[in-house]
Design a protein around this motif. Structure first.
Motif, PDB file in Angstrom:
ATOM      1  N   GLY A   1     -17.356  25.968   6.202  1.00 48.87           N
ATOM      2  CA  GLY A   1     -16.680  27.261   6.062  1.00 48.87           C
ATOM      3  C   GLY A   1     -16.275  27.869   7.388  1.00 48.87           C
ATOM      4  N   THR A   2     -16.756  27.281   8.488  1.00 44.75           N
ATOM      5  CA  THR A   2     -16.307  27.760   9.790  1.00 44.75           C
ATOM      6  C   THR A   2     -14.881  27.266  10.035  1.00 44.75           C
ATOM      7  N   SER A   3     -14.172  27.977  10.873  1.00 43.55           N
ATOM      8  CA  SER A   3     -12.757  27.665  11.050  1.00 43.55           C
ATOM      9  C   SER A   3     -12.367  27.716  12.511  1.00 43.55           C
ATOM     10  N   ILE A   4     -11.181  27.190  12.770  1.00 40.66           N
ATOM     11  CA  ILE A   4     -10.640  27.203  14.120  1.00 40.66           C
ATOM     12  C   ILE A   4      -9.134  27.387  14.024  1.00 40.66           C
ATOM     13  N   ASN A   5      -8.589  28.212  14.893  1.00 38.23           N
ATOM     14  CA  ASN A   5      -7.139  28.352  15.031  1.00 38.23           C
ATOM     15  C   ASN A   5      -6.717  27.591  16.285  1.00 38.23           C
ATOM     16  N   TYR A   6      -5.712  26.740  16.155  1.00 39.88           N
ATOM     17  CA  TYR A   6      -5.298  25.903  17.266  1.00 39.88           C
ATOM     18  C   TYR A   6      -4.258  26.586  18.166  1.00 39.88           C
ATOM     19  N   LEU A   7      -3.534  27.511  17.609  1.00 37.74           N
ATOM     20  CA  LEU A   7      -2.447  28.137  18.349  1.00 37.74           C
ATOM     21  C   LEU A   7      -2.863  29.519  18.844  1.00 37.74           C
ATOM     22  N   ASP A   8      -2.713  29.736  20.148  1.00 43.85           N
ATOM     23  CA  ASP A   8      -3.007  31.058  20.691  1.00 43.85           C
ATOM     24  C   ASP A   8      -2.118  32.119  20.056  1.00 43.85           C
ATOM     25  N   SER A   9      -0.914  31.718  19.671  1.00 46.97           N
ATOM     26  CA  SER A   9       0.042  32.685  19.130  1.00 46.97           C
ATOM     27  C   SER A   9      -0.361  33.229  17.765  1.00 46.97           C
ATOM     28  N   VAL A  10      -1.267  32.543  17.063  1.00 52.75           N
ATOM     29  CA  VAL A  10      -1.644  33.018  15.731  1.00 52.75           C
ATOM     30  C   VAL A  10      -3.034  33.646  15.700  1.00 52.75           C
ATOM     31  N   LYS A  11      -3.759  33.520  16.789  1.00 50.49           N
ATOM     32  CA  LYS A  11      -5.112  34.082  16.821  1.00 50.49           C
ATOM     33  C   LYS A  11      -5.061  35.596  16.645  1.00 50.49           C
TER      34      LYS A  11
ATOM     35  N   LYS B   1      11.484  20.713  15.905  1.00 49.76           N
ATOM     36  CA  LYS B   1      10.221  20.646  16.636  1.00 49.76           C
ATOM     37  C   LYS B   1       9.232  19.729  15.931  1.00 49.76           C
ATOM     38  N   GLU B   2       8.236  19.319  16.668  1.00 50.81           N
ATOM     39  CA  GLU B   2       7.198  18.474  16.076  1.00 50.81           C
ATOM     40  C   GLU B   2       6.246  19.312  15.226  1.00 50.81           C
ATOM     41  N   ARG B   3       5.601  18.630  14.295  1.00 53.61           N
ATOM     42  CA  ARG B   3       4.598  19.294  13.478  1.00 53.61           C
ATOM     43  C   ARG B   3       3.392  19.649  14.362  1.00 53.61           C
ATOM     44  N   GLU B   4       2.893  20.874  14.188  1.00 56.91           N
ATOM     45  CA  GLU B   4       1.778  21.315  15.020  1.00 56.91           C
ATOM     46  C   GLU B   4       0.656  21.882  14.173  1.00 56.91           C
ATOM     47  N   GLY B   5      -0.555  21.705  14.645  1.00 54.67           N
ATOM     48  CA  GLY B   5      -1.701  22.234  13.928  1.00 54.67           C
ATOM     49  C   GLY B   5      -1.795  23.735  14.083  1.00 54.67           C
ATOM     50  N   VAL B   6      -2.091  24.413  12.993  1.00 57.18           N
ATOM     51  CA  VAL B   6      -2.219  25.866  12.999  1.00 57.18           C
ATOM     52  C   VAL B   6      -3.689  26.273  12.894  1.00 57.18           C
ATOM     53  N   SER B   7      -4.348  25.771  11.879  1.00 53.50           N
ATOM     54  CA  SER B   7      -5.722  26.208  11.636  1.00 53.50           C
ATOM     55  C   SER B   7      -6.439  25.169  10.796  1.00 53.50           C
ATOM     56  N   CYS B   8      -7.761  25.155  10.895  1.00 51.36           N
ATOM     57  CA  CYS B   8      -8.567  24.215  10.128  1.00 51.36           C
ATOM     58  C   CYS B   8      -9.842  24.915   9.670  1.00 51.36           C
ATOM     59  N   ILE B   9     -10.279  24.578   8.463  1.00 48.78           N
ATOM     60  CA  ILE B   9     -11.551  25.093   7.970  1.00 48.78           C
ATOM     61  C   ILE B   9     -12.455  23.919   7.633  1.00 48.78           C
TER      62      ILE B   9
ATOM     63  N   ILE C   1     -10.083  21.010   5.735  1.00 46.92           N
ATOM     64  CA  ILE C   1      -8.688  21.169   5.330  1.00 46.92           C
ATOM     65  C   ILE C   1      -7.950  21.923   6.421  1.00 46.92           C
ATOM     66  N   GLY C   2      -6.760  21.463   6.716  1.00 47.76           N
ATOM     67  CA  GLY C   2      -5.993  22.095   7.784  1.00 47.76           C
ATOM     68  C   GLY C   2      -4.625  22.553   7.342  1.00 47.76           C
ATOM     69  N   TRP C   3      -4.115  23.510   8.085  1.00 46.26           N
ATOM     70  CA  TRP C   3      -2.729  23.968   7.932  1.00 46.26           C
ATOM     71  C   TRP C   3      -1.948  23.564   9.176  1.00 46.26           C
ATOM     72  N   PHE C   4      -0.754  23.058   8.953  1.00 46.19           N
ATOM     73  CA  PHE C   4       0.160  22.668  10.010  1.00 46.19           C
ATOM     74  C   PHE C   4       1.505  23.330   9.729  1.00 46.19           C
ATOM     75  N   ARG C   5       2.360  23.335  10.732  1.00 51.57           N
ATOM     76  CA  ARG C   5       3.709  23.836  10.511  1.00 51.57           C
ATOM     77  C   ARG C   5       4.698  23.040  11.339  1.00 51.57           C
ATOM     78  N   GLN C   6       5.917  23.034  10.845  1.00 46.61           N
ATOM     79  CA  GLN C   6       6.987  22.332  11.551  1.00 46.61           C
ATOM     80  C   GLN C   6       8.252  23.163  11.493  1.00 46.61           C
ATOM     81  N   ALA C   7       8.687  23.592  12.652  1.00 41.79           N
ATOM     82  CA  ALA C   7       9.925  24.360  12.764  1.00 41.79           C
ATOM     83  C   ALA C   7      11.083  23.391  12.963  1.00 41.79           C
ATOM     84  N   PRO C   8      12.301  23.805  12.647  1.00 44.09           N
ATOM     85  CA  PRO C   8      13.467  22.929  12.816  1.00 44.09           C
ATOM     86  C   PRO C   8      13.572  22.407  14.243  1.00 44.09           C
TER      87      PRO C   8
END
Length: 123
Positions: free
Chosen positions: A55-65, A43-51, A34-41
């Motif tokens: 149960g292991t996970s990954i954050n795609y954005l350096d800004s949220v790590k 801008k394109e939708r971007e991946g944020v994080s996935c689990i 399952i993943g979380w994405f976000r879309q700002a006004p």
């Protein structure tokens, strides 16, 4: 019908926290990544994080790590995104989705998108 529903968004001041929830109906979340994405006004939708199912996970954005943490509660059939130290650049509509195969930051690899929940970070 396979459906995901996001909740927990809102207005928060810079430096604040929110916990987003992604609840499933019609299927069992623990069978999928399952993943979380976000879309700002504007801008394109971007991946944020996935689990992953494991149960292991990954954050795609350096800004949220170090600030965002994804987790899952299989007993509640839900996935969460804990967001700390929020800043205005985190303002967006946040979506959760089910991976077609595995974690990926490519939006084309996902389905059963929820309707999204608005997160606004402002003083």
């Amino acid at each position: 019908q396979l459906q995901l529903v996001e909740s927990g968004g809102g207005l928060v001041q810079p430096g604040g926290s929110l916990r987003l929830s992604c609840a499933a109906s019609g299927f069992t979340l623990d069978n999928y990544a399952i993943g979380w994405f976000r879309q700002a006004p504007g801008k394109e939708r971007e991946g944020v994080s996935c689990i992953r199912r494991s149960g292991t996970s990954i954050n795609y954005l350096d800004s949220v790590k170090g600030r965002f943490t994804i987790s899952r509660d299989n007993a509640k059939n839900a996935v969460y995104l804990q967001m700390n130290s929020l800043n205005p650049e985190d303002t967006a509509i946040y979506y959760c989705a089910k991976a077609n195969r595995f974690c990926s930051d490519d939006v084309n690899g996902w389905s059963s998108w929820g309707q999204g929940t608005q997160v606004t970070v402002s003083s």
